[in-house]
Design a protein around this motif. Sequence first.
Motif, PDB file in Angstrom:
ATOM      1  N   ARG A 117     -16.237  96.748  45.428  1.00  0.00           N
ATOM      2  CA  ARG A 117     -15.327  95.632  45.723  1.00  0.00           C
ATOM      3  C   ARG A 117     -16.003  94.612  46.654  1.00  0.00           C
ATOM      4  NH1 ARG A 117      -9.720  95.328  45.475  1.00  0.00           N
ATOM      5  NH2 ARG A 117     -10.041  96.746  43.729  1.00  0.00           N
ATOM      6  N   LEU A 118     -15.824  93.345  46.367  1.00  0.00           N
ATOM      7  CA  LEU A 118     -16.453  92.278  47.167  1.00  0.00           C
ATOM      8  C   LEU A 118     -15.765  92.114  48.521  1.00  0.00           C
ATOM      9  CD1 LEU A 118     -16.982  89.615  44.364  1.00  0.00           C
ATOM     10  CD2 LEU A 118     -18.769  90.936  45.540  1.00  0.00           C
TER      11      LEU A 118
ATOM     12  N   ARG B 122     -21.413  85.605  54.834  1.00  0.00           N
ATOM     13  CA  ARG B 122     -22.081  86.726  54.199  1.00  0.00           C
ATOM     14  C   ARG B 122     -21.154  87.266  53.125  1.00  0.00           C
ATOM     15  NH1 ARG B 122     -25.529  91.310  56.406  1.00  0.00           N
ATOM     16  NH2 ARG B 122     -25.180  90.477  58.501  1.00  0.00           N
ATOM     17  N   VAL B 123     -21.686  87.491  51.944  1.00  0.00           N
ATOM     18  CA  VAL B 123     -20.934  88.083  50.841  1.00  0.00           C
ATOM     19  C   VAL B 123     -21.617  89.387  50.479  1.00  0.00           C
ATOM     20  CG1 VAL B 123     -20.239  87.833  48.436  1.00  0.00           C
ATOM     21  CG2 VAL B 123     -20.224  85.836  49.944  1.00  0.00           C
ATOM     22  N   THR B 124     -20.871  90.475  50.480  1.00  0.00           N
ATOM     23  CA  THR B 124     -21.467  91.765  50.126  1.00  0.00           C
ATOM     24  C   THR B 124     -20.384  92.633  49.476  1.00  0.00           C
ATOM     25  OG1 THR B 124     -22.798  93.617  50.958  1.00  0.00           O
ATOM     26  CG2 THR B 124     -21.154  92.720  52.473  1.00  0.00           C
ATOM     27  N   THR B 125     -20.635  93.936  49.413  1.00  0.00           N
ATOM     28  CA  THR B 125     -19.639  94.849  48.838  1.00  0.00           C
ATOM     29  C   THR B 125     -19.136  95.787  49.927  1.00  0.00           C
ATOM     30  OG1 THR B 125     -21.308  96.493  48.286  1.00  0.00           O
ATOM     31  CG2 THR B 125     -20.797  94.844  46.578  1.00  0.00           C
TER      32      THR B 125
ATOM     33  N   THR C  22     -25.950  81.939  49.300  1.00  0.00           N
ATOM     34  CA  THR C  22     -24.659  82.629  49.243  1.00  0.00           C
ATOM     35  C   THR C  22     -24.003  82.321  47.902  1.00  0.00           C
ATOM     36  OG1 THR C  22     -24.427  82.258  51.621  1.00  0.00           O
ATOM     37  CG2 THR C  22     -22.458  82.949  50.433  1.00  0.00           C
ATOM     38  N   PRO C  23     -23.648  83.343  47.133  1.00  0.00           N
ATOM     39  CA  PRO C  23     -23.004  83.042  45.848  1.00  0.00           C
ATOM     40  C   PRO C  23     -21.599  82.492  46.058  1.00  0.00           C
ATOM     41  CG  PRO C  23     -22.984  85.398  46.277  1.00  0.00           C
ATOM     42  CD  PRO C  23     -23.779  84.776  47.389  1.00  0.00           C
TER      43      PRO C  23
ATOM     44  N   THR D 160     -20.726  96.883  56.956  1.00  0.00           N
ATOM     45  CA  THR D 160     -20.622  97.667  58.196  1.00  0.00           C
ATOM     46  C   THR D 160     -19.762  96.901  59.195  1.00  0.00           C
ATOM     47  OG1 THR D 160     -22.547  96.634  59.229  1.00  0.00           O
ATOM     48  CG2 THR D 160     -22.955  98.595  57.867  1.00  0.00           C
ATOM     49  N   ALA D 161     -19.215  97.632  60.141  1.00  0.00           N
ATOM     50  CA  ALA D 161     -18.309  97.027  61.121  1.00  0.00           C
ATOM     51  C   ALA D 161     -19.016  95.946  61.936  1.00  0.00           C
ATOM     52  CB  ALA D 161     -17.739  98.104  62.038  1.00  0.00           C
TER      53      ALA D 161
END
Lengths: 263, 263
Positions: free
Chosen positions: B190-191, B206-209, B249-250, B214-215
């Motif tokens: 999930r994004l 920042r875009v990640t999954t 960044t997408p 991480t916190a």
Amino acid sequence: MSGWLKVVGLGPGGDALITPEVSAALAEATDVVGYLPYVERVAPRPGLTRHGSDNREEIRRAEQALQLAANGQRVVVVSSGDPGVFAMAAALFEALEAGEPEWRALDIQVLPGISAMLAASARVGAPLGHDFCCINLSDNLKPWALIEKRLRLAAEADFAMAFYNPRSRARPEGFARALEVLREACGPERLIMFARAVSTPEESLRVTTLGEATAEMADMRTLVMVGSSQTRLIQRHAGGAESAERESTPWVYTPRSVSGAGS
Amino acid sequence: MSGWLKVVGLGPGGDALITPEVSAALAEATDVVGYLPYVERVAPRPGLTRHGSDNREEIRRAEQALQLAANGQRVVVVSSGDPGVFAMAAALFEALEAGEPEWRALDIQVLPGISAMLAASARVGAPLGHDFCCINLSDNLKPWALIEKRLRLAAEADFAMAFYNPRSRARPEGFARALEVLREACGPERLIMFARAVSTPEESLRVTTLGEATAEMADMRTLVMVGSSQTRLIQRHAGGAESAERESTPWVYTPRSVSGAGS
């Protein structure tokens, strides 16, 4: 390629709610693209072409805007409210993903606007002052069963709720059904607010309970909000410079604190 | 009694995101009241008294503002973003309800602002382009169990989600726990989006999954968004006038349509 594309929010209606960032984009644009009533909110001027289109034409409109920008034009796509909340930004990215690969190199920006939800909430007080959700009640683009499921889960989470597109001529029965689901899940005493055409001359506000609410209280220009179990009323006293309507409409707010409620 | 009180939103940081309505209120004010860093965003001028206070002083601050208005002053209470979303409007109405009866006759208005959520969403594309919810992850004012319950129900409803106050020095472990709950409920693919200090010089995206998140990716100035099951990425190609960060960044968006998903 010197063109660019900005997807902007014009806010709920009043000019005093348009951000300077959006006004600057409109001043530099060669083309404005959008649903006709929103395009008409942008004053005509030499050097600006206004492309108004019909409702439900979102993808064709987005493709047109992308092609104009690819041709070197400075293009503003207008939405009412905020472009990212049930408006043109998602349609633009759908068209971008499915469209010409070179469109992905375009200079694209999304410029936020005052959403109908924030404007309506401000008018009645602070009903969204605690955790809330925002649901589009139109079943044009999703199954009705999913809407009902989300209403029930939102009630179980004890969210305040904001509803877009409560009612249209094409679906007169949907909102009545939504009210039934909410009455069942939240009880008849739960507060509901109808905020129509906020910040325009046609603005009207109504605060009542789910037990008293009827589907006819909303139309296509109405933003509907339902409180959480914690949402409260404050009666206003006469005085101040407020209009008669505002004096008679109580303040509604959802407190910041909750002590174990719903957990 | 000629005083008035306006509870306004200054938007996420950039001056170009302050509405003309709010600028006009600030120009007419005799007193500005709020959390010190927000009060300092209002330029000093003769005839304007700035009352900056500490964090977690919301009710005392609201009482002070109400009393100043009752004394005939023209008072603006400032919040960052929108005043109705986890900000001063709810605190103001709490103080109004519990306070002096004559305060209810005051001329009070809430003026909306560009919320951090709308600004962050615009920067990454349109992640809130379909049904979504908005949750304050701070457990200062509600039990942690209620936050977890809401996260699980929001995942079950397949809402996109926007999170305020993900992390503070006082509660370093809360956000890590929220990420665990979300990973369990939504899966590691999930994004998730981290938008820090949008529209200020310190902006970062920042875009990640969820699997990679991480916190430490969030701090007190970060607005966190999690996509629904339908939320999608579009890689941007180099080109246009964008910054290096924005190019890398997408785009992230949630399509307007869903065909039976989650129902």
